[in-house]
Design a protein around this motif. Structure first.
Motif, mmCIF file in Angstrom:
data_model
loop_
_atom_site.group_PDB
_atom_site.id
_atom_site.type_symbol
_atom_site.label_atom_id
_atom_site.label_comp_id
_atom_site.label_asym_id
_atom_site.label_seq_id
_atom_site.Cartn_x
_atom_site.Cartn_y
_atom_site.Cartn_z
ATOM 1 N N MET A 88 7.397 26.278 -3.152
ATOM 2 C CA MET A 88 7.450 27.264 -4.233
ATOM 3 C C MET A 88 8.691 27.062 -5.091
ATOM 4 S SD MET A 88 5.980 30.653 -2.326
ATOM 5 C CE MET A 88 5.823 31.631 -3.816
ATOM 6 N N ASP A 89 9.826 26.731 -4.472
ATOM 7 C CA ASP A 89 11.050 26.473 -5.227
ATOM 8 C C ASP A 89 10.890 25.249 -6.135
ATOM 9 O OD1 ASP A 89 12.218 28.661 -4.043
ATOM 10 O OD2 ASP A 89 13.415 27.487 -2.613
ATOM 11 N N ALA A 90 9.998 24.333 -5.750
ATOM 12 C CA ALA A 90 9.733 23.136 -6.555
ATOM 13 C C ALA A 90 8.677 23.395 -7.628
ATOM 14 C CB ALA A 90 9.289 21.988 -5.649
ATOM 15 N N GLY A 91 8.247 24.649 -7.754
ATOM 16 C CA GLY A 91 7.305 25.011 -8.807
ATOM 17 C C GLY A 91 5.846 25.012 -8.403
ATOM 18 N N LYS A 92 5.564 24.790 -7.134
ATOM 19 C CA LYS A 92 4.183 24.791 -6.672
ATOM 20 C C LYS A 92 3.688 26.221 -6.487
ATOM 21 C CE LYS A 92 4.043 20.336 -6.350
ATOM 22 N NZ LYS A 92 3.263 19.535 -7.267
ATOM 23 N N GLN A 93 2.409 26.427 -6.728
ATOM 24 C CA GLN A 93 1.812 27.750 -6.568
ATOM 25 C C GLN A 93 1.011 27.770 -5.271
ATOM 26 O OE1 GLN A 93 -0.966 28.869 -9.614
ATOM 27 N NE2 GLN A 93 -0.841 31.023 -9.088
ATOM 28 N N LEU A 94 1.301 28.745 -4.417
ATOM 29 C CA LEU A 94 0.604 28.906 -3.150
ATOM 30 C C LEU A 94 -0.200 30.189 -3.161
ATOM 31 C CD1 LEU A 94 3.521 28.055 -0.673
ATOM 32 C CD2 LEU A 94 1.819 26.503 -1.613
ATOM 33 N N PHE A 95 -1.245 30.212 -2.369
ATOM 34 C CA PHE A 95 -1.984 31.449 -2.150
ATOM 35 C C PHE A 95 -2.478 31.438 -0.711
ATOM 36 C CE2 PHE A 95 -5.277 28.483 -3.378
ATOM 37 C CZ PHE A 95 -6.353 28.819 -2.593
ATOM 38 N N GLY A 96 -2.873 32.572 -0.231
ATOM 39 C CA GLY A 96 -3.356 32.665 1.135
ATOM 40 C C GLY A 96 -4.637 33.459 1.204
ATOM 41 N N THR A 97 -5.290 33.384 2.348
ATOM 42 C CA THR A 97 -6.434 34.230 2.624
ATOM 43 C C THR A 97 -6.266 34.831 4.015
ATOM 44 O OG1 THR A 97 -7.758 32.403 3.504
ATOM 45 C CG2 THR A 97 -8.055 32.929 1.175
ATOM 46 N N ILE A 98 -6.739 36.045 4.162
ATOM 47 C CA ILE A 98 -6.686 36.718 5.457
ATOM 48 C C ILE A 98 -7.801 36.150 6.329
ATOM 49 C CG2 ILE A 98 -6.923 38.923 6.661
ATOM 50 C CD1 ILE A 98 -5.862 40.275 4.083
ATOM 51 N N THR A 99 -7.439 35.649 7.510
ATOM 52 C CA THR A 99 -8.445 35.089 8.418
ATOM 53 C C THR A 99 -8.745 36.027 9.581
ATOM 54 O OG1 THR A 99 -6.750 33.894 9.665
ATOM 55 C CG2 THR A 99 -7.857 32.710 7.868
ATOM 56 N N LYS A 100 -7.829 36.954 9.867
ATOM 57 C CA LYS A 100 -8.044 37.888 10.972
ATOM 58 C C LYS A 100 -7.155 39.110 10.765
ATOM 59 C CE LYS A 100 -7.778 38.083 16.021
ATOM 60 N NZ LYS A 100 -7.362 37.330 17.219
ATOM 61 N N LYS A 101 -7.708 40.255 11.063
ATOM 62 C CA LYS A 101 -6.977 41.522 10.976
ATOM 63 C C LYS A 101 -7.140 42.226 12.310
ATOM 64 C CE LYS A 101 -8.294 45.560 8.848
ATOM 65 N NZ LYS A 101 -8.695 46.415 7.738
ATOM 66 N N GLU A 102 -6.022 42.603 12.906
ATOM 67 C CA GLU A 102 -6.078 43.217 14.228
ATOM 68 C C GLU A 102 -5.037 44.329 14.341
ATOM 69 O OE1 GLU A 102 -5.753 41.752 18.885
ATOM 70 O OE2 GLU A 102 -5.377 40.335 17.275
ATOM 71 N N LYS A 103 -5.466 45.449 14.818
ATOM 72 C CA LYS A 103 -4.578 46.586 15.049
ATOM 73 C C LYS A 103 -4.046 46.477 16.478
ATOM 74 C CE LYS A 103 -3.157 50.672 13.550
ATOM 75 N NZ LYS A 103 -2.345 50.961 12.455
ATOM 76 N N LYS A 104 -2.730 46.447 16.625
ATOM 77 C CA LYS A 104 -2.088 46.362 17.940
ATOM 78 C C LYS A 104 -1.209 47.592 18.102
ATOM 79 C CE LYS A 104 -2.051 41.341 18.068
ATOM 80 N NZ LYS A 104 -1.238 40.116 18.224
ATOM 81 N N GLY A 105 -1.782 48.643 18.676
ATOM 82 C CA GLY A 105 -1.054 49.917 18.753
ATOM 83 C C GLY A 105 -0.869 50.470 17.354
ATOM 84 N N ASN A 106 0.373 50.709 16.962
ATOM 85 C CA ASN A 106 0.673 51.195 15.615
ATOM 86 C C ASN A 106 0.948 50.058 14.639
ATOM 87 O OD1 ASN A 106 0.426 53.871 16.386
ATOM 88 N ND2 ASN A 106 2.562 54.011 16.994
ATOM 89 N N TRP A 107 0.820 48.829 15.089
ATOM 90 C CA TRP A 107 1.170 47.676 14.275
ATOM 91 C C TRP A 107 -0.086 46.948 13.811
ATOM 92 C CZ3 TRP A 107 1.529 42.199 15.860
ATOM 93 C CH2 TRP A 107 2.167 41.406 14.903
ATOM 94 N N LEU A 108 -0.103 46.543 12.543
ATOM 95 C CA LEU A 108 -1.207 45.784 11.971
ATOM 96 C C LEU A 108 -0.824 44.314 11.939
ATOM 97 C CD1 LEU A 108 -3.939 45.590 10.507
ATOM 98 C CD2 LEU A 108 -2.684 45.976 8.370
#
Length: 85
Positions: A55-75
């Motif tokens: 990113m510092d070199a000017g590249k554009q990154l993006f992501g996708t969510i592959t898994k969502k899990e609730k662990k107690g009060n934490w996501l």
């Protein structure tokens, strides 16, 4: 997601396959390589060095969510990160 206030309210909007944008935070006092995605959390420090440099070199990154899990009060979100060319 552990450093984002109000993540509980966002949880229902986060779905597997959703695209995330990343933003660098070089002035972050906890991690100079910090990068965040749509303020749902941070890429873990152990994983962000290469991505931050791209990113510092000017590249554009993006992501996708592959898994969502609730662990107690934490996501827990698992993501894949891609380079946009």
């Amino acid at each position: 997601t552990s450093h984002v206030e109000g993540i509980e309210a966002l949880e229902s909007q986060l779905r597997e396959g959703e695209r995330l944008a990343f933003f660098r935070e070089p002035d972050n006092p906890h991690d100079s390589q910090a990068m965040s995605g749509q303020m749902v959390g941070y890429v873990p420090r152990r994983d962000n060095v290469v991505f931050a440099r791209l990113m510092d070199a000017g590249k554009q990154l993006f992501g996708t969510i592959t898994k969502k899990e609730k662990k107690g009060n934490w996501l827990s979100l698992s993501i894949q990160i891609f380079l946009h060319e």
